[in-house]
Scaffold this motif. Structure first.
Motif, PDB file in Angstrom:
ATOM      1  N   PRO A   9      21.331 121.696   9.198  1.00 46.74           N
ATOM      2  CA  PRO A   9      22.549 120.973   8.867  1.00 46.74           C
ATOM      3  C   PRO A   9      22.947 119.997   9.973  1.00 46.74           C
ATOM      4  O   PRO A   9      22.680 120.246  11.149  1.00 46.74           O
ATOM      5  N   ALA A  10      23.566 118.902   9.576  1.00 47.36           N
ATOM      6  CA  ALA A  10      24.137 117.988  10.568  1.00 47.36           C
ATOM      7  C   ALA A  10      25.204 118.760  11.340  1.00 47.36           C
ATOM      8  O   ALA A  10      25.988 119.504  10.751  1.00 47.36           O
ATOM      9  N   ASN A  11      25.223 118.637  12.636  1.00 48.58           N
ATOM     10  CA  ASN A  11      26.183 119.309  13.522  1.00 48.58           C
ATOM     11  C   ASN A  11      26.068 120.832  13.451  1.00 48.58           C
ATOM     12  O   ASN A  11      27.063 121.540  13.544  1.00 48.58           O
ATOM     13  N   GLY A  12      24.827 121.306  13.253  1.00 46.84           N
ATOM     14  CA  GLY A  12      24.633 122.747  13.152  1.00 46.84           C
ATOM     15  C   GLY A  12      23.251 123.179  13.588  1.00 46.84           C
ATOM     16  O   GLY A  12      22.447 122.370  14.060  1.00 46.84           O
ATOM     17  N   ARG A  13      22.983 124.469  13.418  1.00 50.34           N
ATOM     18  CA  ARG A  13      21.712 125.072  13.800  1.00 50.34           C
ATOM     19  C   ARG A  13      21.163 125.873  12.631  1.00 50.34           C
ATOM     20  O   ARG A  13      21.901 126.253  11.725  1.00 50.34           O
ATOM     21  N   MET A  14      19.865 126.193  12.698  1.00 49.04           N
ATOM     22  CA  MET A  14      19.236 126.943  11.630  1.00 49.04           C
ATOM     23  C   MET A  14      18.201 127.904  12.208  1.00 49.04           C
ATOM     24  O   MET A  14      17.490 127.571  13.156  1.00 49.04           O
ATOM     25  N   LYS A  15      18.150 129.105  11.635  1.00 51.41           N
ATOM     26  CA  LYS A  15      17.155 130.102  12.023  1.00 51.41           C
ATOM     27  C   LYS A  15      16.606 130.716  10.738  1.00 51.41           C
ATOM     28  O   LYS A  15      17.371 131.233   9.919  1.00 51.41           O
ATOM     29  N   CYS A  16      15.288 130.637  10.544  1.00 48.15           N
ATOM     30  CA  CYS A  16      14.667 131.088   9.298  1.00 48.15           C
ATOM     31  C   CYS A  16      13.726 132.259   9.530  1.00 48.15           C
ATOM     32  O   CYS A  16      13.100 132.375  10.578  1.00 48.15           O
ATOM     33  N   SER A  17      13.625 133.107   8.481  1.00 53.78           N
ATOM     34  CA  SER A  17      12.640 134.183   8.463  1.00 53.78           C
ATOM     35  C   SER A  17      12.537 134.738   7.044  1.00 53.78           C
ATOM     36  O   SER A  17      13.533 134.822   6.329  1.00 53.78           O
ATOM     37  N   ALA A  18      11.332 135.020   6.616  1.00 52.26           N
ATOM     38  CA  ALA A  18      11.052 135.716   5.349  1.00 52.26           C
ATOM     39  C   ALA A  18      11.806 135.160   4.134  1.00 52.26           C
ATOM     40  O   ALA A  18      12.485 135.891   3.432  1.00 52.26           O
ATOM     41  N   GLY A  19      11.708 133.866   3.885  1.00 53.40           N
ATOM     42  CA  GLY A  19      12.277 133.292   2.670  1.00 53.40           C
ATOM     43  C   GLY A  19      13.768 133.036   2.674  1.00 53.40           C
ATOM     44  O   GLY A  19      14.353 132.721   1.643  1.00 53.40           O
ATOM     45  N   SER A  20      14.406 133.186   3.815  1.00 54.16           N
ATOM     46  CA  SER A  20      15.828 132.843   3.909  1.00 54.16           C
ATOM     47  C   SER A  20      16.112 132.203   5.262  1.00 54.16           C
ATOM     48  O   SER A  20      15.359 132.385   6.217  1.00 54.16           O
ATOM     49  N   CYS A  21      17.184 131.451   5.319  1.00 55.83           N
ATOM     50  CA  CYS A  21      17.581 130.784   6.561  1.00 55.83           C
ATOM     51  C   CYS A  21      19.075 130.967   6.778  1.00 55.83           C
ATOM     52  O   CYS A  21      19.862 130.826   5.846  1.00 55.83           O
ATOM     53  N   GLN A  22      19.435 131.283   7.990  1.00 57.59           N
ATOM     54  CA  GLN A  22      20.836 131.368   8.387  1.00 57.59           C
ATOM     55  C   GLN A  22      21.192 130.027   9.019  1.00 57.59           C
ATOM     56  O   GLN A  22      20.521 129.595   9.962  1.00 57.59           O
ATOM     57  N   ILE A  23      22.188 129.354   8.482  1.00 53.34           N
ATOM     58  CA  ILE A  23      22.631 128.094   9.073  1.00 53.34           C
ATOM     59  C   ILE A  23      24.039 128.292   9.626  1.00 53.34           C
ATOM     60  O   ILE A  23      24.847 129.010   9.039  1.00 53.34           O
ATOM     61  N   SER A  24      24.293 127.696  10.759  1.00 53.71           N
ATOM     62  CA  SER A  24      25.611 127.844  11.385  1.00 53.71           C
ATOM     63  C   SER A  24      26.026 126.521  12.010  1.00 53.71           C
ATOM     64  O   SER A  24      25.194 125.702  12.377  1.00 53.71           O
ATOM     65  N   CYS A  25      27.319 126.353  12.095  1.00 56.80           N
ATOM     66  CA  CYS A  25      27.890 125.123  12.639  1.00 56.80           C
ATOM     67  C   CYS A  25      28.115 125.250  14.142  1.00 56.80           C
ATOM     68  O   CYS A  25      28.358 126.332  14.662  1.00 56.80           O
ATOM     69  N   LEU A  26      28.047 124.113  14.806  1.00 52.20           N
ATOM     70  CA  LEU A  26      28.394 124.041  16.219  1.00 52.20           C
ATOM     71  C   LEU A  26      29.884 124.315  16.378  1.00 52.20           C
ATOM     72  O   LEU A  26      30.646 124.208  15.405  1.00 52.20           O
ATOM     73  N   PRO A  27      30.335 124.661  17.586  1.00 53.04           N
ATOM     74  CA  PRO A  27      31.772 124.873  17.797  1.00 53.04           C
ATOM     75  C   PRO A  27      32.586 123.660  17.329  1.00 53.04           C
ATOM     76  O   PRO A  27      32.161 122.514  17.479  1.00 53.04           O
ATOM     77  N   ASP A  28      33.740 123.924  16.747  1.00 52.16           N
ATOM     78  CA  ASP A  28      34.673 122.917  16.222  1.00 52.16           C
ATOM     79  C   ASP A  28      34.186 122.261  14.936  1.00 52.16           C
ATOM     80  O   ASP A  28      34.698 121.215  14.542  1.00 52.16           O
ATOM     81  N   TYR A  29      33.194 122.855  14.262  1.00 48.18           N
ATOM     82  CA  TYR A  29      32.699 122.358  12.978  1.00 48.18           C
ATOM     83  C   TYR A  29      32.690 123.503  11.975  1.00 48.18           C
ATOM     84  O   TYR A  29      32.632 124.680  12.360  1.00 48.18           O
TER      85      TYR A  29
END
Length: 75
Positions: A9-29
Motif C-alpha cells: 500500500p502507498a504509505n504502508g508496509r506489507m508482509k506475506c506468507s502462505a496465501g495471505s498478506c498483512q498490510i499496515s499503515c505507517l504512523p499517522d496514516y
C-alpha cells in the motif's frame, strides 16, 4: 491461486506468507475504513482486502488531526 504478490500500500508496509498478506499503515496514516492494519487474502486468483469492498490494495491515507476531540487549557 494468486500468481503474483499484491502491491504494497502507498504509505504502508506489507508482509506475506502462505496465501495471505498483512498490510499496515505507517504512523499517522490509516485505511479508508479507519483501520491501520488489514489482511489481504487470495480469492479466485485476486487479492482481496478483508473488510473493504475492493480488489485493489488500498492506500493508507493521512490521519488528519481531529480538532473536535481536543480540549485546551489556557493559562
Amino acid at each position: 491461486p494468486c500468481t503474483t504478490p499484491p502491491k504494497a500500500p502507498a504509505n504502508g508496509r506489507m508482509k506475506c506468507s502462505a496465501g495471505s498478506c498483512q498490510i499496515s499503515c505507517l504512523p499517522d496514516y490509516k485505511f479508508s475504513n479507519g483501520e491501520t492494519s488489514l489482511l489481504l487474502g487470495c480469492n479466485n486468483g485476486r487479492w482481496i482486502a478483508r473488510g473493504l469492498d475492493t480488489a485493489e490494495t488500498p492506500a493508507c491515507e493521512r490521519n488528519y488531526f481531529d480538532y473536535q476531540k481536543v480540549s485546551c487549557l489556557i493559562d
